[in-house]
Design a protein around this motif. Structure first.
Motif: not given
Length: 95
Positions: A5-11, A13-22
């Protein structure tokens, strides 16, 4: 196949936790680095398509979770298309 998983911050300032199978995400992003919105979306698309293809090669079918994650990223990114110089920050990798 190691997922992450990788966490990102949008313009906004909200954040999302994203998923990758690799772990291929690590080849495209660096924690603590900000990316112009269009570049972030392109890199996400490239990485998640590769990740999905790796799942297909191993299991015989693409990863619907990777494609769903890409759709979520693209939908959220569309909210900032009219912003002045929107940036997305990758804040962390979670393995």
């Amino acid at each position: 196949m190691p997922e992450m998983r990788f966490r990102i911050r949008w313009p906004d300032r909200t954040e999302s936790l994203c998923y990758s199978p690799s772990l291929v995400i690590k080849d495209y992003f660096q924690p603590g680095h900000s990316y112009p919105l269009h570049e972030f979306v392109k890199l996400s698309r490239d990485a998640l398509e590769i990740a999905s293809e790796r799942v297909r090669q191993k299991y015989g079918y693409t990863c619907s979770s990777a494609m769903s994650q890409l759709a979520e990223i693209e939908a959220k990114a569309s909210q900032f298309l009219e912003s002045n110089n929107p940036q997305v920050t990758v804040t962390e990798f979670i393995e």
